[in-house]
Write a protein that holds these residues in place. Sequence first.
Motif, PDB file in Angstrom:
ATOM      1  N   LEU A  31      47.133  31.371  47.869  1.00 20.38           N
ATOM      2  CA  LEU A  31      48.020  31.911  46.869  1.00 20.38           C
ATOM      3  C   LEU A  31      48.945  30.829  46.344  1.00 20.38           C
ATOM      4  O   LEU A  31      49.256  29.871  47.046  1.00 20.38           O
ATOM      5  N   PRO A  32      49.414  30.995  45.098  1.00 19.22           N
ATOM      6  CA  PRO A  32      50.344  30.012  44.562  1.00 19.22           C
ATOM      7  C   PRO A  32      51.661  30.061  45.305  1.00 19.22           C
ATOM      8  O   PRO A  32      52.039  31.098  45.860  1.00 19.22           O
ATOM      9  N   TYR A  63      53.205  40.655  41.206  1.00 19.60           N
ATOM     10  CA  TYR A  63      52.591  39.329  41.236  1.00 19.60           C
ATOM     11  C   TYR A  63      51.070  39.364  41.265  1.00 19.60           C
ATOM     12  O   TYR A  63      50.433  38.314  41.180  1.00 19.60           O
ATOM     13  N   GLU A 104      49.039  37.360  38.410  1.00 13.70           N
ATOM     14  CA  GLU A 104      48.973  35.904  38.455  1.00 13.70           C
ATOM     15  C   GLU A 104      48.195  35.421  39.666  1.00 13.70           C
ATOM     16  O   GLU A 104      47.525  34.370  39.612  1.00 13.70           O
ATOM     17  N   TRP A 105      48.235  36.158  40.773  1.00 13.43           N
ATOM     18  CA  TRP A 105      47.459  35.766  41.955  1.00 13.43           C
ATOM     19  C   TRP A 105      45.964  35.876  41.685  1.00 13.43           C
ATOM     20  O   TRP A 105      45.180  34.995  42.053  1.00 13.43           O
ATOM     21  N   HIS A 162      44.940  33.116  39.481  1.00 13.84           N
ATOM     22  CA  HIS A 162      44.930  31.856  40.233  1.00 13.84           C
ATOM     23  C   HIS A 162      43.662  31.732  41.073  1.00 13.84           C
ATOM     24  O   HIS A 162      43.007  30.674  41.087  1.00 13.84           O
ATOM     25  N   LEU A 163      43.284  32.810  41.743  1.00 17.00           N
ATOM     26  CA  LEU A 163      42.058  32.791  42.539  1.00 17.00           C
ATOM     27  C   LEU A 163      40.843  32.525  41.654  1.00 17.00           C
ATOM     28  O   LEU A 163      39.958  31.740  41.992  1.00 17.00           O
ATOM     29  N   ASP A 200      41.250  28.726  40.033  1.00 17.09           N
ATOM     30  CA  ASP A 200      41.450  27.535  40.869  1.00 17.09           C
ATOM     31  C   ASP A 200      40.822  27.598  42.254  1.00 17.09           C
ATOM     32  O   ASP A 200      40.860  26.607  42.983  1.00 17.09           O
ATOM     33  N   HIS A 201      40.269  28.751  42.633  1.00 16.49           N
ATOM     34  CA  HIS A 201      39.734  28.869  43.984  1.00 16.49           C
ATOM     35  C   HIS A 201      38.346  29.494  43.985  1.00 16.49           C
ATOM     36  O   HIS A 201      38.081  30.466  44.707  1.00 16.49           O
ATOM     37  N   SER A 261      48.397  36.119  52.695  1.00 17.41           N
ATOM     38  CA  SER A 261      47.683  34.844  52.658  1.00 17.41           C
ATOM     39  C   SER A 261      46.824  34.661  53.906  1.00 17.41           C
ATOM     40  O   SER A 261      45.665  34.238  53.820  1.00 17.41           O
TER      41      SER A 261
END
Length: 258
Positions: free
Chosen positions: A256-257, A171, A174-175, A178-179, A182-183, A241
């Motif tokens: 995290l998603p 994973y 994708e993490w 995502h960071l 989106d973060h 997390s």
Amino acid sequence: MTRAITDRPSDAEVIATACRRAGAAMIAVETTGGGAPTPAPASVDLVHLFESQAFLLIPTDSDIIPLAGNSPDGVPAIVEITDCAPIDLRERVRSLIWLNGTAHPVPRDLERDLALEIATEHPNGGLLDIGHGRSMIRLQVDTAVVASSSGAACVPAAELAVADPDPFWEYEGEWIAHLDADHADMVGQLARRLPRDLRRGRVRPLGLDRFGIRFRIEGIDGDSDVRLPFPRPVADVAELSRALRSLAGCPFMNSLPD
């Protein structure tokens, strides 16, 4: 007295993890006399480490397969694995890995059973292509080498045989994406913990494992990589997390998603 490494994966763990998520790999062999031409390198769709062996998926029409089949002791071979960041960086390569050893054929009547066994811990769509353009070959590993921005190291087969991949290998990509997407706020908070002289550039998330998070700083004069370790290794997503939020100083921020 040797100090146990608790702030980063061992070199053997880095190799095991990169093999699990290998997206770009090649195998090359060399002939040992007799005048036979050296086969062209072949692409590798899967690298599955099991003890001191690596099971590989390669094109069925590769000349490497009959050469290995006609060599009772196997043929000298090297597998090169390129570990790339899951986001679009100026330089995406995180590390290069070379597995050195001898290549041996896997009997065709055993390929599918072996593929089913591999899929239980290393799911990969390429396993479905066995018998449909892809075949399996076995590399008996003698040594492995990993090279990254922090240097190069040689890992003996015995050490690689007992190394496990990072628990988040499946994973991590994708993490990280995502960071990065989106973060930006959290990345900024984490960047404040980096040494001041390393903040002169664009800070991007590079890698994530049970020991910490890595960043790539894209500066005017070049790139540099730096790791922020967790206070202790984490074992599951909830701990990961919490560790990220603690590093960022934002205990209630979702990191995290789902």
